[in-house]
Enzyme design. Structure first.
Site, PDB file in Angstrom:
ATOM      1  N   LYS A  47     113.229  55.363  61.259  1.00 29.51           N
ATOM      2  CA  LYS A  47     114.680  55.152  61.267  1.00 29.51           C
ATOM      3  C   LYS A  47     115.195  55.346  62.686  1.00 29.51           C
ATOM      4  CE  LYS A  47     118.189  56.540  57.878  1.00 29.51           C
ATOM      5  NZ  LYS A  47     118.562  57.665  57.016  1.00 29.51           N
ATOM      6  N   VAL A  48     115.912  54.350  63.183  1.00 29.92           N
ATOM      7  CA  VAL A  48     116.475  54.440  64.540  1.00 29.92           C
ATOM      8  C   VAL A  48     117.974  54.155  64.451  1.00 29.92           C
ATOM      9  CG1 VAL A  48     114.303  53.685  65.626  1.00 29.92           C
ATOM     10  CG2 VAL A  48     116.050  51.981  65.100  1.00 29.92           C
TER      11      VAL A  48
END
Ligand code: G3P
Length: 217
Positions: A83-84
């Site tokens: 997740k960014v």
């Protein structure tokens, strides 16, 4: 509609998973704090329990550091989705990590424009936060509709993962629009079973049954 559970609480995930309600899990730094567990340890445990994608979030701000952290997180298990955040550096990290064969969930999305960029950067999932838009008197559900329309217009394969879900109504509304996935806290998912008329009906059946004096079995 795929159901992801938005928590790092292993017991809560297990309860829903045993019922076949879990297609994936999402976590973030706040949820790791709430669980009070080591990120690697708890994420490994969740990945072993759940077949679908388990999102684990990077905390660096520069693309190269996000990529490095993302690769470390991806080593935890095959079903990790890195997740960014939806920043310019996050998009660079999304591009690099997805080209490297990793699932990527681009989070903290608050506009259709951001969602277009995530799709073009190769995101597996885009996470629009609908509850937080409602918090500032904007319409989070409208954002899901806008992204659905744009993604369908161009055949983008990035899956819409409606996040920051606070109510059963949110789930129904984004379901009508055609979100690919919802992620919601375990309590919200469980409360989908509640209806005042179910409770009232059951009470009446129990009263009437008692009057029959019968037993089953
Ligand atoms: O999936 C995102 C979610 O954890 C954020 O939810 O309720 O803190 O806005 P909330």
């Amino acid at each position: 509609m795929k159901f992801f559970v938005d928590t790092a609480d292993v017991d809560a995930i297990r309860e829903l998973n045993d019922l076949g309600m879990v297609d994936g899990v999402t976590t973030n730094p706040s949820l790791i704090l709430k669980a009070g567990r080591d990120i690697t340890e708890v994420t490994r445990e969740i990945c072993a329990m759940v077949d679908g994608p388990v999102s684990a979030e990077v905390v660096a701000e520069k693309a190269e550091d996000m990529i490095r952290e993302g690769k470390i997180l991806a080593q935890i298990a095959d079903n990790i989705a890195v997740k960014v955040p939806l920043t310019w550096d996050g998009l660079k990290a999304c591009r690099a990590l997805s080209q490297d064969g990793h699932m990527v969930n681009v989070t903290l999305c608050f506009s259709p424009a951001q969602a277009i960029l995530a799709a073009k950067a190769g995101a597996t999932f885009i996470s629009p936060f609908i509850g937080r838009l409602d918090d500032i008197h904007l319409d989070g559900v409208d954002l899901i509709a806008d992204i659905r329309e744009i993604y369908d217009n161009y055949g983008y394969e990035t899956q819409i993962l409606a996040a920051s879900i606070r109510s059963v109504n949110h789930i129904i509304e984004v379901g009508k629009i055609g979100t690919d996935v919802i992620t919601a806290p375990p309590g919200v998912i469980k409360s989908m079973a509640n209806h005042v008329l179910t409770d009232k009906g059951l009470e009446q059946f129990n009263k009437d049954w008692a009057k029959t004096g019968q037993k089953i079995g």
